[in-house]
Design a protein around this motif. Sequence first.
Motif, short mmCIF file in Angstrom:
data_model
loop_
_atom_site.label_atom_id
_atom_site.label_comp_id
_atom_site.label_asym_id
_atom_site.label_seq_id
_atom_site.Cartn_x
_atom_site.Cartn_y
_atom_site.Cartn_z
N PHE A 96 35.64 31.17 45.52
CA PHE A 96 35.40 31.70 44.18
C PHE A 96 35.57 33.21 44.15
O PHE A 96 36.18 33.77 43.23
N TYR A 97 35.04 33.88 45.16
CA TYR A 97 35.17 35.35 45.25
C TYR A 97 36.64 35.76 45.33
O TYR A 97 37.10 36.64 44.59
N VAL A 98 37.39 35.11 46.21
CA VAL A 98 38.81 35.43 46.36
C VAL A 98 39.57 35.11 45.09
O VAL A 98 40.44 35.89 44.65
N TRP A 99 39.25 33.99 44.47
CA TRP A 99 39.92 33.57 43.23
C TRP A 99 39.74 34.61 42.12
O TRP A 99 40.69 34.98 41.44
N ILE A 100 38.52 35.09 41.96
CA ILE A 100 38.22 36.06 40.91
C ILE A 100 38.96 37.37 41.14
O ILE A 100 39.64 37.89 40.24
N PHE A 101 38.87 37.92 42.35
CA PHE A 101 39.41 39.26 42.58
C PHE A 101 40.91 39.29 42.82
O PHE A 101 41.54 40.33 42.64
N ARG A 102 41.50 38.17 43.19
CA ARG A 102 42.96 38.12 43.29
C ARG A 102 43.59 37.73 41.97
O ARG A 102 44.77 37.99 41.75
N GLY A 103 42.80 37.15 41.09
CA GLY A 103 43.36 36.63 39.84
C GLY A 103 43.17 37.51 38.63
O GLY A 103 43.62 37.15 37.53
N THR A 104 42.49 38.65 38.81
CA THR A 104 42.28 39.56 37.69
C THR A 104 42.77 40.96 38.05
O THR A 104 42.72 41.34 39.22
N PRO A 105 43.23 41.75 37.08
CA PRO A 105 43.75 43.09 37.37
C PRO A 105 42.67 44.03 37.88
O PRO A 105 41.52 43.99 37.42
N LEU A 106 43.04 44.87 38.81
CA LEU A 106 42.10 45.84 39.38
C LEU A 106 41.54 46.77 38.31
O LEU A 106 40.36 47.11 38.32
N LEU A 107 42.40 47.18 37.38
CA LEU A 107 41.95 48.08 36.31
C LEU A 107 40.86 47.43 35.46
O LEU A 107 39.86 48.08 35.11
N VAL A 108 41.03 46.17 35.17
CA VAL A 108 40.02 45.44 34.39
C VAL A 108 38.71 45.34 35.17
O VAL A 108 37.62 45.50 34.62
N GLN A 109 38.83 45.11 36.48
CA GLN A 109 37.64 45.04 37.33
C GLN A 109 36.88 46.36 37.31
O GLN A 109 35.65 46.39 37.24
N LEU A 110 37.61 47.47 37.37
CA LEU A 110 36.99 48.79 37.31
C LEU A 110 36.23 48.98 36.00
O LEU A 110 35.10 49.48 35.98
N PHE A 111 36.84 48.58 34.91
CA PHE A 111 36.21 48.73 33.59
C PHE A 111 34.96 47.87 33.49
O PHE A 111 33.95 48.29 32.91
N ILE A 112 35.02 46.66 34.04
CA ILE A 112 33.85 45.78 33.98
C ILE A 112 32.68 46.39 34.76
O ILE A 112 31.54 46.43 34.27
N VAL A 113 32.97 46.88 35.97
CA VAL A 113 31.90 47.42 36.82
C VAL A 113 31.34 48.71 36.25
O VAL A 113 30.11 48.90 36.22
N PHE A 114 32.21 49.61 35.78
CA PHE A 114 31.73 50.93 35.34
C PHE A 114 31.25 50.95 33.89
O PHE A 114 30.19 51.51 33.58
N PHE A 115 32.01 50.31 33.01
CA PHE A 115 31.65 50.34 31.59
C PHE A 115 30.90 49.09 31.13
O PHE A 115 30.13 49.14 30.17
N GLY A 116 31.14 47.96 31.80
CA GLY A 116 30.54 46.71 31.35
C GLY A 116 29.14 46.46 31.88
O GLY A 116 28.25 46.03 31.13
#
Length: 222
Positions: free
Chosen positions: A57-77
């Motif tokens: 699940f961890y690998v699926w999430i982080f390989r399947g979504t853009p890094l930029l979106v991940q940054l926005f989720i962690v910092f702004f979300g």
Amino acid sequence: MNTITLWLESFPQLLEATLKVTIPLSLISFAIALVLGIVTAQLRLSKSRIARAIAWFYVWIFRGTPLLVQLFIVFFGLPKVGITLSAWLAAIITFSLNTGAYISEGIRGAQLSIPSGQWEAAATLRLTHWQTLRHIIGPQIWRIALPSISNEFVNLVKSTSLASVITISDVFQIGQQITARVYEPLILYVEVAAIYLAICTLLSWLQTYLEKTTSKYVVKND
């Protein structure tokens, strides 16, 4: 102002940002990602279905979504649910998790390529799973996975430029600030690109050296 003069005047600021932000951010994130990748690879190969499911699940999430979106989720979300992180911590967490997911697949593939007979031979010597992994299988995994791990490190260095979108003053953001002041985007962005290119070239040379070093005792079949 000509190109050479602008490069010389802006280089100290860009170099400072590289040494104080880009390189430390890359090294810290990669060190954490490497540990995550090793642990995740072992979980993916575990006999436990729950462990395999969590790692998948961890690998699926982080390989399947853009890094930029991940940054926005962690910092702004995350602040929306009461979790507020500094820009540095948000960047390190995101880069580490993203790169760790990719590294884990390289390590897992390398481990699966090792003949099962080596595990069986180690078992006859009464070695535990972790002793076998550390002393027999591990060194071979490192040699096989080295190219893919090195590639992920190079990708991580380049990806740190995305940290500028969450207010981190890395070399790319400093380049943007200088560009806004002197209105010379082509000259400044080429200089920033040259700095990234120099770092990645050094890493490629290091990769080549490590590959030769780890393969010196490998017998090649003609």
